[in-house]
Design an enzyme around this catalytic site. Sequence first.
Site, short mmCIF file in Angstrom:
data_model
loop_
_atom_site.label_atom_id
_atom_site.label_comp_id
_atom_site.label_asym_id
_atom_site.label_seq_id
_atom_site.Cartn_x
_atom_site.Cartn_y
_atom_site.Cartn_z
N LEU A 238 7.12 3.91 8.28
CA LEU A 238 7.08 3.47 6.87
C LEU A 238 7.80 2.14 6.76
CD1 LEU A 238 8.24 6.72 5.00
CD2 LEU A 238 5.92 5.78 4.99
N HIS A 239 7.12 1.14 6.24
CA HIS A 239 7.84 -0.13 6.04
C HIS A 239 7.31 -0.96 4.87
CE1 HIS A 239 4.37 -1.82 8.07
NE2 HIS A 239 4.75 -3.00 7.64
N ARG A 240 6.18 -0.52 4.26
CA ARG A 240 5.62 -1.32 3.15
C ARG A 240 6.65 -1.41 2.03
NH1 ARG A 240 1.96 -3.95 4.63
NH2 ARG A 240 0.88 -2.95 6.30
#
Length: 434
Positions: A238-240
């Site tokens: 997860l990085h958005r």
Amino acid sequence: MKILTVVGARPNFMKAAPIIAAIREHNGRPLAESADQPKRPAETIRHILVHTGQHYDALMSGSFFSDLNLPEPDIHLGAGSGSHAIQTAEIMKKFEEVLLAEKPDVVVVVGDVNSTLACALVTSKISFDSGGSRPVIAHVEAGLRSFDRSMPEEVNRIVTDHVSDLLFVTEESGLLNLSKEGVSPDKIHFVGNTMIDSLLHFKEKAEESTILERLALVRQARKNGGAKSITRYALLTLHRPSNVDNRDVFLNIMAGLEELATNYPVIFPVHPRTQRRIREFGFEFGLDGNAGKHNGNGQSSGNWRDGIILTDPLGYLDFLCLMKHAALVVTDSGGIQEETTILGTPCVTVRENTERPVTVKNGTNTIAGTKTETIKDGIRRQLGRRHENGVPKNWDGRAGARIIDILVLGHHGNAPSCPGAAALEDQYSCPQHH
Ligand code: UD1
């Protein structure tokens, strides 16, 4: 011929490596053949690799150079982090100096990150002489559209495509999108996917990774002569900004993983942005990894947070090994949707849309949205589904070679004319989560 390739952020490295390998291969050929001059000397390509420094940590950049056999960058801009404006402007200022000094014939930009946009924009406005001559701009991974302009990458894609002279498309939806936006078919080449070139090239080598042992995911059976077996596990990234920058959104997503994490260990290599948010939001799990708390037979030892095993960002080969053996991947990354399609690993995309519809139509991907319940549903569906992954057209490991052939031979585009592209509409409209 002088080609300058730009890399800057983690997903650029695996997309650029096959192009650089194809240049090496081209230069290694003593003679090139053409219909009229069967034995003319091949034109040697001089290659310059520029690293913008958008990603600078060893874990986000350095390790990828060794894993992917990339040469050291010839020029490092050292741009670093900042707001979108500061980062993009810093890269632009420094890249203009490089262009004026190097005067390449072609500038290759890959993907959709700020480095891609910054360098394409500078090249489109540079002028080497009073006649306004400038390099050809080649965009690798052109035409992808999420139709969500709140994503910085979508803005980067659109602007980069429209200032580029050669658009190298990875999937058929890209042909349709560019056609609708009025891009001349002469500029467009459907070459396949260089990220998949890297995957196919390094898939076997990734088996040598020791990551499964390091994360205690390999069990030695007491019976059957001590044969090793891999614990069933899931992999999470997860990085958005839209998923991790807001505490409630981030928590809702983690709650969507609860059921999964109580049944299987979930390996979570944490991007620097996400690490920062976890610290800021005071989430309970530590960042030093808690591998081993799982009882090793596919059952969690209790609290779901114990089932989530955090690690630092991983290198290319370690991550490829983990994707290949995972029972399921949950992600908000673009590239991972493509890689799991080829590996045949079920993928749950925690986003409302994808710019890579072929991964849903032909591949193993589902778009689950970002709400707790829809993520749970997506995970259940994917865990229960039998996967027969198809291989998208031209994802055959030859995209880098095709790109170099086109740059050297100067072919015209191979996109279908407008009626042909229009026929793709039903098949390749953008999948949304409903
Ligand atoms: C960028 C790309 C995104 C891509 C992602 C992959 C844009 C707009 N976004 O997002 O498309 O999927 O890379 O990782 O270009 N940081 C470090 N070390 C680093 C790099 C970054 O600690 O080596 C930290 C910095 O605090 C920085 C933050 O991570 O502010 C975000 O980095 P940035 O390059 O701005 O964007 P990403 O979120 O990584």
